[in-house]
Design a protein around this motif. Structure first.
Motif, PDB file in Angstrom:
ATOM      1  N   ARG A  20       0.840  -1.215   0.000  1.00  0.00           N
ATOM      2  CA  ARG A  20       0.000   0.000   0.000  1.00  0.00           C
ATOM      3  C   ARG A  20       0.867   1.255   0.000  1.00  0.00           C
ATOM      4  O   ARG A  20       0.601   2.207  -0.730  1.00  0.00           O
ATOM      5  N   GLU A  23       2.428   1.669  -3.407  1.00  0.00           N
ATOM      6  CA  GLU A  23       1.437   2.175  -4.363  1.00  0.00           C
ATOM      7  C   GLU A  23       1.239   3.682  -4.197  1.00  0.00           C
ATOM      8  O   GLU A  23       1.162   4.413  -5.183  1.00  0.00           O
ATOM      9  N   ALA A  24       1.169   4.135  -2.953  1.00  0.00           N
ATOM     10  CA  ALA A  24       0.974   5.561  -2.691  1.00  0.00           C
ATOM     11  C   ALA A  24       2.157   6.378  -3.204  1.00  0.00           C
ATOM     12  O   ALA A  24       1.971   7.440  -3.812  1.00  0.00           O
ATOM     13  N   THR A  26       4.241   5.513  -5.605  1.00  0.00           N
ATOM     14  CA  THR A  26       4.213   5.438  -7.067  1.00  0.00           C
ATOM     15  C   THR A  26       3.196   6.416  -7.639  1.00  0.00           C
ATOM     16  O   THR A  26       3.484   7.128  -8.622  1.00  0.00           O
ATOM     17  N   THR A  27       2.040   6.499  -7.023  1.00  0.00           N
ATOM     18  CA  THR A  27       1.014   7.448  -7.473  1.00  0.00           C
ATOM     19  C   THR A  27       1.508   8.884  -7.331  1.00  0.00           C
ATOM     20  O   THR A  27       1.350   9.696  -8.243  1.00  0.00           O
ATOM     21  N   LYS A  28       2.111   9.192  -6.200  1.00  0.00           N
ATOM     22  CA  LYS A  28       2.587  10.558  -5.938  1.00  0.00           C
ATOM     23  C   LYS A  28       3.754  10.936  -6.843  1.00  0.00           C
ATOM     24  O   LYS A  28       3.802  12.043  -7.383  1.00  0.00           O
ATOM     25  N   GLY A  30       4.872   9.220  -9.647  1.00  0.00           N
ATOM     26  CA  GLY A  30       4.741   8.843 -11.058  1.00  0.00           C
ATOM     27  C   GLY A  30       5.636   7.673 -11.430  1.00  0.00           C
ATOM     28  O   GLY A  30       5.645   7.228 -12.573  1.00  0.00           O
ATOM     29  N   TYR A  31       6.380   7.168 -10.474  1.00  0.00           N
ATOM     30  CA  TYR A  31       7.251   6.003 -10.642  1.00  0.00           C
ATOM     31  C   TYR A  31       7.602   5.489  -9.261  1.00  0.00           C
ATOM     32  O   TYR A  31       7.390   6.183  -8.260  1.00  0.00           O
TER      33      TYR A  31
END
Length: 183
Positions: A20, A23-24, A26-28, A30-31
Motif C-alpha cells: 500500500r 502504491e501511494a 508510485t502514485t505521488k 509517477g514512478y
C-alpha cells in the motif's frame, strides 16, 4: 551486509505490508523510486520514514530551512540519492543556485544566507552533541528568528533523515534516472 541482500522489490514481490505504501509513493511520484523498492524489505522502516518525513514537512520550519536540514544530513551521511532528490526539491522551490551548490558540498562552505546557515550549524551541533547544544548555540539559532519549537523540529528532521540516509546507504539504493539531472 552486502547491498545485494536488498532486492528492488516490485508491488508483486514486496512484503504485503509494504504494498500500500509503495502504491501511494508510485502514485505521488509517477514512478517507484529504487530507494523505496529496497526499503520495502522492511515495511515498518519504509512506513515509519514516510510518516515521520510527512510530519516534518508539516512542521513550522519554513520549506527552505527544512531543505537545508535535509541536505545537511544527506551530505553528512553521504547519501547520493538524498542529495539528488533534495537538489531537485530546492530547485523546484526556486532556491538560489549558490545555496544549492554550497549545500551539496560534503564540507559545506558557509551558506550565503545567514539565517539558513544558522539552521545548518544548529543541525550539526545537535548531532555532534547528541542534542545537548549549549546555550550560545541555541541563542544563535533563536537570534535568526527561529523558535524553541523550531529547535525541537530540527531534532525531528534529524531523526527522519537519519532513517532515510542510513537506510539508503545500507541498501545501496541506486539513483533513479528521473533524478540523474540533479546528481
Amino acid at each position: 551486509m552486502p547491498a545485494s541482500a536488498f532486492p528492488d522489490h516490485t508491488l508483486e514481490s514486496a512484503p504485503a505490508a509494504a504494498r500500500r505504501t509503495m502504491e501511494a509513493v508510485t502514485t505521488k511520484q509517477g514512478y517507484l523510486p529504487a530507494a523505496v523498492a529496497r526499503l520495502a524489505a522492511s515495511p515498518e522502516l519504509l512506513d515509519g520514514f514516510l510518516k515521520i518525513s510527512a510530519i516534518f514537512e508539516s512542521s513550522t520550519l519554513d520549506p527552505l530551512s527544512r531543505e537545508v536540514l535535509i541536505m545537511t544530513m544527506a551530505t553528512r551521511n553521504d547519501c547520493h540519492v538524498c542529495v539528488a532528490m533534495h537538489t531537485a526539491k530546492l530547485t523546484a522551490l526556486g532556491a538560489d543556485p549558490e545555496l544549492i551548490a554550497a549545500l551539496r558540498e560534503p564540507e559545506a562552505r558557509t551558506l550565503p544566507d545567514e539565517r539558513l546557515e544558522s539552521v545548518r550549524q544548529f543541525t550539526l551541533s545537535a548531532i555532534a552533541t547528541s542534542g545537548a547544544v549549549d546555550d550560545k548555540t541555541l541563542q544563535a539559532f533563536l537570534a535568526h528568528g527561529y523558535t524553541a519549537r523550531n529547535a525541537l523540529e530540527v531534532v525531528l528532521g534529524i531523526g527522519a533523515y537519519t532513517i532515510s540516509t542510513l537506510g539508503n546507504r545500507m541498501t545501496g539504493a541506486p539513483l533513479d534516472p528521473q533524478m540523474a539531472a540533479f546528481a
